[in-house]
Enzyme design. Sequence first.
Site, PDB file in Angstrom:
ATOM      1  N   THR A 181       4.769  56.390  66.632  1.00 23.77           N
ATOM      2  CA  THR A 181       4.682  57.709  66.010  1.00 23.77           C
ATOM      3  C   THR A 181       4.761  57.488  64.506  1.00 23.77           C
ATOM      4  O   THR A 181       5.426  56.552  64.054  1.00 23.77           O
ATOM      5  CB  THR A 181       5.847  58.614  66.451  1.00 23.77           C
ATOM      6  OG1 THR A 181       7.055  57.967  66.056  1.00 23.77           O
ATOM      7  CG2 THR A 181       5.852  58.831  67.945  1.00 23.77           C
ATOM      8  N   GLU A 327       2.613  60.883  71.518  1.00 30.15           N
ATOM      9  CA  GLU A 327       3.257  60.821  72.832  1.00 30.15           C
ATOM     10  C   GLU A 327       2.402  61.402  73.951  1.00 30.15           C
ATOM     11  O   GLU A 327       2.685  61.197  75.128  1.00 30.15           O
ATOM     12  CB  GLU A 327       4.573  61.633  72.803  1.00 30.15           C
ATOM     13  CG  GLU A 327       5.700  61.018  72.007  1.00 30.15           C
ATOM     14  CD  GLU A 327       5.681  61.368  70.528  1.00 30.15           C
ATOM     15  OE1 GLU A 327       4.597  61.694  70.000  1.00 30.15           O
ATOM     16  OE2 GLU A 327       6.739  61.302  69.903  1.00 30.15           O
ATOM     17  N   LYS A 436      15.032  79.546  58.272  1.00 28.80           N
ATOM     18  CA  LYS A 436      15.951  80.528  58.848  1.00 28.80           C
ATOM     19  C   LYS A 436      16.549  81.369  57.728  1.00 28.80           C
ATOM     20  O   LYS A 436      17.414  80.913  56.988  1.00 28.80           O
ATOM     21  CB  LYS A 436      17.043  79.848  59.662  1.00 28.80           C
ATOM     22  CG  LYS A 436      17.766  80.853  60.538  1.00 28.80           C
ATOM     23  CD  LYS A 436      18.472  80.199  61.709  1.00 28.80           C
ATOM     24  CE  LYS A 436      18.814  81.246  62.753  1.00 28.80           C
ATOM     25  NZ  LYS A 436      19.571  80.750  63.854  1.00 28.80           N
ATOM     26  N   TRP A 441      14.054  83.804  61.973  1.00 28.16           N
ATOM     27  CA  TRP A 441      13.125  82.707  61.727  1.00 28.16           C
ATOM     28  C   TRP A 441      11.873  83.218  61.019  1.00 28.16           C
ATOM     29  O   TRP A 441      11.355  84.272  61.334  1.00 28.16           O
ATOM     30  CB  TRP A 441      12.692  82.055  63.046  1.00 28.16           C
ATOM     31  CG  TRP A 441      13.795  81.397  63.803  1.00 28.16           C
ATOM     32  CD1 TRP A 441      14.348  81.814  64.976  1.00 28.16           C
ATOM     33  CD2 TRP A 441      14.478  80.191  63.447  1.00 28.16           C
ATOM     34  NE1 TRP A 441      15.341  80.931  65.365  1.00 28.16           N
ATOM     35  CE2 TRP A 441      15.444  79.927  64.449  1.00 28.16           C
ATOM     36  CE3 TRP A 441      14.374  79.300  62.372  1.00 28.16           C
ATOM     37  CZ2 TRP A 441      16.290  78.826  64.417  1.00 28.16           C
ATOM     38  CZ3 TRP A 441      15.209  78.199  62.333  1.00 28.16           C
ATOM     39  CH2 TRP A 441      16.161  77.973  63.352  1.00 28.16           C
TER      40      TRP A 441
HETATM   41  P1  ADP Z   1       3.886  62.764  63.504  1.00 33.72           P
HETATM   42  O1  ADP Z   1       4.925  63.352  64.416  1.00 33.72           O
HETATM   43  O2  ADP Z   1       4.430  61.625  62.745  1.00 33.72           O
HETATM   44  O3  ADP Z   1       3.169  63.774  62.637  1.00 33.72           O
HETATM   45  P2  ADP Z   1       1.837  62.855  65.496  1.00 33.72           P
HETATM   46  O4  ADP Z   1       0.495  62.617  65.004  1.00 33.72           O
HETATM   47  O5  ADP Z   1       2.176  62.377  66.843  1.00 33.72           O
HETATM   48  O6  ADP Z   1       2.800  62.169  64.467  1.00 33.72           O
HETATM   49  O7  ADP Z   1       2.086  64.393  65.338  1.00 33.72           O
HETATM   50  C1  ADP Z   1       2.346  65.293  66.378  1.00 33.72           C
HETATM   51  C2  ADP Z   1       2.718  66.609  65.777  1.00 33.72           C
HETATM   52  O8  ADP Z   1       1.668  67.128  64.960  1.00 33.72           O
HETATM   53  C3  ADP Z   1       2.978  67.700  66.781  1.00 33.72           C
HETATM   54  O9  ADP Z   1       4.272  67.607  67.335  1.00 33.72           O
HETATM   55  C4  ADP Z   1       2.795  68.956  65.932  1.00 33.72           C
HETATM   56  O10 ADP Z   1       3.961  69.252  65.176  1.00 33.72           O
HETATM   57  C5  ADP Z   1       1.698  68.550  64.970  1.00 33.72           C
HETATM   58  N1  ADP Z   1       0.409  69.078  65.433  1.00 33.72           N
HETATM   59  C6  ADP Z   1      -0.550  68.425  66.107  1.00 33.72           C
HETATM   60  N2  ADP Z   1      -1.610  69.230  66.340  1.00 33.72           N
HETATM   61  C7  ADP Z   1      -1.323  70.436  65.811  1.00 33.72           C
HETATM   62  C8  ADP Z   1      -2.011  71.694  65.727  1.00 33.72           C
HETATM   63  N3  ADP Z   1      -3.231  71.882  66.218  1.00 33.72           N
HETATM   64  N4  ADP Z   1      -1.357  72.717  65.122  1.00 33.72           N
HETATM   65  C9  ADP Z   1      -0.127  72.557  64.613  1.00 33.72           C
HETATM   66  N5  ADP Z   1       0.558  71.397  64.642  1.00 33.72           N
HETATM   67  C10 ADP Z   1      -0.028  70.346  65.230  1.00 33.72           C
END
Ligand code: ADP
Length: 538
Positions: A181, A327, A436, A441
């Site tokens: 990640t 993940e 918050k 929120w």
């Molecule tokens: P990192 O957690 O380091 O950014 P990832 O690429 O695995 O690595 O990111 C996953 C996260 O990206 C998700 O948990 C979410 O918060 C965000 N995310 C992915 N796609 C979207 C989307 N279409 N809209 C909003 N957030 C998104």
Amino acid sequence: MRATMQHVPLSLNHFLERAGKLFPRTEIVSRLPDKSYVRHTYADYYRRTRQLASALLAAGLRKGDRVATLCWNHHAHLECYLGIPAAGGVMHTLNLRLSPDEIGWIAGHAEDRFLIIDDILLPLYEQFKALHSFEKVIVFPFSGAPVPAGFVDYEQLLADAPAEFDYVPHDENDPIAMCYTSGTTGRPKGVVYSHRSTVLHSLVAALPDLSALSNHDVVFPVTPMFHANSWGIPYISIMVGAKLVFPGPHLHADDLLDQMQVDPPTLSLGVPTIWLTLIQNYEANPGRWTLPAGMRSLVGGSAVPESLIRAFAKHKILIKQAWGMTETSPVATMAHTKAELAGETEDQAFARLAMQGVPVPLVDLRIVGEAGECAWNNKDVGELQVRGPYITGSYHNVEQDPEKFTDDGWLRTGDVAAVDEYAFVRLSDRTKDLIKSGGEWISSVDLENAIMAHPAVAEAAVIAVSHPKWAERPLACVVCKPGQKLDAATLREFLAPRFARWQVPDAFEFIDAIPRTSTGKFFKAKLRDRYADWQWPA
Ligand code: ADP
């Protein structure tokens, strides 16, 4: 009674065999460091990928060994995608945008044995090599220059590969790839994919209601191949025999537009920040480029502003939003057409495209709030949790953490969302980005999307800053388009009809650029650090 079906393990090797036999004349185009193009066919791909696998075995690769890649998007990286697993190895994509310390730490944690690296990235290797020692460093001569002494030449390795090659036998649950990640919100953790998870993910993400990726497509993956498997698109493209066009290291919006003139894509993919700059540059230079009308663009990784979707729609380009994580392989929800929604107005349809889409087949999704599981009513908000055969159930060599997985086997995503009655997910924030204010929120994503709809705004990120009375209040960091100027009062007035008064940011900071993470997303943690000592007027 027993089912009579054959027990054949799901396997990426099948994708490779199929590509070689069914699509030998399909092209794979890569942009080289000097901006020229090199063209291969799937017949070349088939031969070279099997040579790579054969050479890795001859070099002593054992089943389950990690082979790291530190590469841009190009044909040789694609060879690693199937060649390493064909030899029984696990491809570990290293993120070239991380700091040398992080790369070294991740390579050590994964116990990478070999490294395959682009020659133009060797200066980066020099900075982390002291932290982890690879048994073999194989250099892909991407720039065309001779490979420096002391390294294995990728092309020579392939040329010298033993002619005989048999796929290493495997179970469908054997590992094929791993990715850490990107650590936007914590220490990087390794996710390990299997043949089975990757084949299932490929079959699902290609479905007509989802990406509809087919043999007719020309696919332009701008998403790095080191980031969540470039959203699985390399595997899917090989499965269906789509033409692939890789940008190499040239990810500047102007370069992408130039490349689109040479091999116009029908499907592209990237994070929203890429497309924000691309459309701005396109519109600032009338007549210089043509946008490929009819293209679909998969956009995700962070929320996609409705204004961006509308801007591309004007040019007959459909932005299809997807949500996922490293993940989740990563596609877990995607924009989806639904017959029952055919009567929606254009405005409703755009609003829907700005949602994260519906859970895709094989993915179970639930929203868990303080009072338990939430109804799908578009109002009740809670943590988004997912479960499925291509969703990770643990992290590589990390103790199981109840903050990340529930006792009944769901992944806790750390994202906050609601689902509507049509099963469309609306993500309001990452838990860590929520604001918050006075016990209520506020969604930073909603505010950002609304601010980015202002015609003078190029980019916006909204963060929480501490407040003596309200605990936290939103601070909007705004980048104006070139030559445009804005002030707080104008933006406040612009937001007023869309938000309750207490949700509108009290403070606006006009800045030159929003910092980016290693995967090109807005880096809100950096902004929070920058404004940690924010003082409100008395
Ligand atoms: P990192 O957690 O380091 O950014 P990832 O690429 O695995 O690595 O990111 C996953 C996260 O990206 C998700 O948990 C979410 O918060 C965000 N995310 C992915 N796609 C979207 C989307 N279409 N809209 C909003 N957030 C998104």
